[in-house]
Write a protein that holds these residues in place. Structure first.
Motif, mmCIF file in Angstrom:
data_model
loop_
_atom_site.group_PDB
_atom_site.id
_atom_site.type_symbol
_atom_site.label_atom_id
_atom_site.label_comp_id
_atom_site.label_asym_id
_atom_site.label_seq_id
_atom_site.Cartn_x
_atom_site.Cartn_y
_atom_site.Cartn_z
ATOM 1 N N ASN A 141 65.170 53.300 69.322
ATOM 2 C CA ASN A 141 64.010 54.046 68.816
ATOM 3 C C ASN A 141 64.828 55.154 67.609
ATOM 4 O OD1 ASN A 141 62.379 56.667 68.357
ATOM 5 N ND2 ASN A 141 61.154 55.821 70.261
ATOM 6 N N LEU A 142 63.873 55.123 66.518
ATOM 7 C CA LEU A 142 64.682 55.430 65.430
ATOM 8 C C LEU A 142 64.663 57.468 65.424
ATOM 9 C CD1 LEU A 142 62.633 57.358 63.252
ATOM 10 C CD2 LEU A 142 61.803 55.106 63.064
ATOM 11 N N ASN A 143 64.120 57.727 66.723
ATOM 12 C CA ASN A 143 64.237 59.189 66.825
ATOM 13 C C ASN A 143 64.889 59.579 68.240
ATOM 14 O OD1 ASN A 143 62.385 60.057 64.661
ATOM 15 N ND2 ASN A 143 60.848 59.197 65.554
ATOM 16 N N PRO A 144 66.185 59.305 68.148
ATOM 17 C CA PRO A 144 66.918 59.742 69.789
ATOM 18 C C PRO A 144 67.132 61.013 69.905
ATOM 19 C CG PRO A 144 68.441 58.741 67.983
ATOM 20 C CD PRO A 144 66.942 58.488 67.486
ATOM 21 N N LYS A 145 66.901 61.926 68.842
ATOM 22 C CA LYS A 145 67.141 63.221 69.071
ATOM 23 C C LYS A 145 65.725 64.032 69.706
ATOM 24 C CE LYS A 145 69.827 63.396 64.690
ATOM 25 N NZ LYS A 145 69.901 63.705 63.334
ATOM 26 N N LEU A 146 64.757 63.419 69.878
ATOM 27 C CA LEU A 146 63.840 63.955 70.601
ATOM 28 C C LEU A 146 63.983 63.978 71.980
ATOM 29 C CD1 LEU A 146 60.685 62.613 68.461
ATOM 30 C CD2 LEU A 146 61.097 64.684 68.421
ATOM 31 N N LYS A 187 62.332 63.615 74.617
ATOM 32 C CA LYS A 187 61.518 62.561 75.515
ATOM 33 C C LYS A 187 61.874 61.131 75.274
ATOM 34 C CE LYS A 187 57.548 65.466 76.584
ATOM 35 N NZ LYS A 187 55.897 65.605 76.636
ATOM 36 N N VAL A 188 62.699 60.957 74.147
ATOM 37 C CA VAL A 188 63.221 59.583 73.809
ATOM 38 C C VAL A 188 64.422 59.108 74.652
ATOM 39 C CG1 VAL A 188 63.977 58.026 71.913
ATOM 40 C CG2 VAL A 188 62.087 59.474 71.535
ATOM 41 N N VAL A 189 64.424 58.183 75.410
ATOM 42 C CA VAL A 189 65.278 57.611 76.396
ATOM 43 C C VAL A 189 66.039 56.315 76.188
ATOM 44 C CG1 VAL A 189 64.707 59.484 78.192
ATOM 45 C CG2 VAL A 189 63.839 57.198 78.281
ATOM 46 N N THR A 190 65.646 56.186 74.942
ATOM 47 C CA THR A 190 66.009 54.724 74.148
ATOM 48 C C THR A 190 67.480 54.630 74.271
ATOM 49 O OG1 THR A 190 65.545 53.131 72.607
ATOM 50 C CG2 THR A 190 66.049 55.284 71.816
ATOM 51 N N THR A 191 67.881 53.141 74.408
ATOM 52 C CA THR A 191 69.238 52.764 74.412
ATOM 53 C C THR A 191 69.488 52.262 73.103
ATOM 54 O OG1 THR A 191 69.475 52.346 76.648
ATOM 55 C CG2 THR A 191 71.226 51.373 75.334
ATOM 56 N N ARG A 199 60.529 64.007 58.760
ATOM 57 C CA ARG A 199 61.005 62.978 59.759
ATOM 58 C C ARG A 199 62.630 62.784 59.859
ATOM 59 N NH1 ARG A 199 58.269 57.490 58.152
ATOM 60 N NH2 ARG A 199 58.952 57.017 59.990
ATOM 61 N N ALA A 200 63.332 63.127 58.990
ATOM 62 C CA ALA A 200 64.870 62.941 59.066
ATOM 63 C C ALA A 200 65.535 63.825 60.244
ATOM 64 C CB ALA A 200 65.482 63.162 57.572
ATOM 65 N N LYS A 201 64.648 64.926 60.586
ATOM 66 C CA LYS A 201 65.294 65.879 61.548
ATOM 67 C C LYS A 201 65.678 65.438 62.737
ATOM 68 C CE LYS A 201 63.320 70.268 59.311
ATOM 69 N NZ LYS A 201 62.354 71.168 59.151
#
Length: 294
Positions: A17-22, A24-28, A194-196
């Motif tokens: 996921n391109l937004n790992p800083k969020l 709720k994002v728990v992607t690997t 979006r870059a944040k």
């Protein structure tokens, strides 16, 4: 257009996921910590594919006890996954609704992908993907997302939203090189916002996954891959999509039909280019409802 009172809907994330800083994002993905080193994977993370995403989703459904899917649907990269589903697991899916996507990534989109990736790689702070814990390649990410934003829209959107207005009423673009038009300012702000939460390497990995996509992978030919499909298919395109032009979507629908597949085609009318597949999707509500009821 999906009746949640009638259908149980499962929605899952993908790898990278391109937004790992969020929170709720728990992607690997490349920003995840490699347990063997205690540091983020970075570019040592393996190349992943759309098929990898679908295989993980299949395992998720198995863990939930799901035996069969009434339908699979998704837009853009979700549409690529939809096509992959009906090729990889033909007996598991009854129907498919790929939106603003084609069964393989064609040269036009491959070219756009390079334009989205190169600003990141040209930013010195990218440092071949080794930037975690250091200054990140923010400028490259912002420019990449500016290009993504522009290419995902349509000219009608730009004219209606900005015309030739100045970014600032007091700053005539004729008077100084740094004075911009409103569209320039809007793209910059959208990219910066979006870059944040975005991660540069994750963008590159998703870009690569999309570039590698072709349902023919693992088959002797594209036609053989199509022949393996058992699901009924409703392909939905957007009228002025620059990334998956409706002409290309329609061409694939015709190939499916010639090979004996149960396929139908619908084109949404929207000024929003690729994003019209999302903003105008209610135009397809009746068609989707009928398609699922068949």
């Amino acid at each position: 257009p999906l009746d949640t009172d009638k259908y149980f809907i499962v929605s899952s994330d993908t790898l990278c996921n391109l937004n790992p800083k969020l929170p709720k994002v728990v992607t690997t993905g490349p920003a995840s910590v490699n347990p063997a080193t205690g540091k983020p994977y970075g570019m040592s993370f393996p190349v992943v594919t759309i098929q990898d995403f679908v295989n993980l989703q299949y395992k998720l459904l198995q863990s939930l006890g799901v035996k069969k899917l009434k339908a699979v649907t998704g837009a853009s990269m979700g549409g690529l996954q939809t096509f992959q589903w009906i090729v990889s697991y033909p007996d598991f899916v009854e129907k498919a609704i790929p939106v603003i996507a084609t069964p393989r990534t064609q040269a036009w989109l491959l070219g756009w992908g390079k334009l989205w990736a190169d600003p990141i790689k040209l930013d010195p702070k990218w440092n071949n993907g080794d930037y975690y814990g250091k200054a990140e390649p923010v400028d490259g990410v912002i420019y990449s997302l500016m290009l993504t934003t522009m290419s995902a829209q349509g000219f009608e959107w730009a004219e209606k939203s900005f015309e030739r207005k100045w970014a600032s009423a007091e700053k005539d673009p004729l008077k100084a090189m740094e004075n911009d038009f409103l569209v320039h300012d809007a793209l910059q702000k959208a990219g910066a916002a979006r870059a944040k939460t975005a991660d540069a390497n994750s963008i590159l990995y998703l870009n690569k996954a999309c570039a590698l996509f072709d349902i023919a992978n693992g088959f002797p030919s594209y036609e053989d891959a199509v022949k393996a499909i058992k699901a009924k298919v409703l392909m939905i395109a957007a009228s002025n999509d620059l990334l998956f032009p409706p002409e290309q979507v329609k061409e694939h629908a015709e190939i499916f039909k010639k090979l004996g597949k149960d396929v139908s085609y619908l084109e949404l009318k929207s000024p929003n280019g690729h994003l019209g597949g999302l903003t105008a999707i209610t135009q397809a509500s009746e068609a989707i409802t009928k398609f699922l009821a068949q």
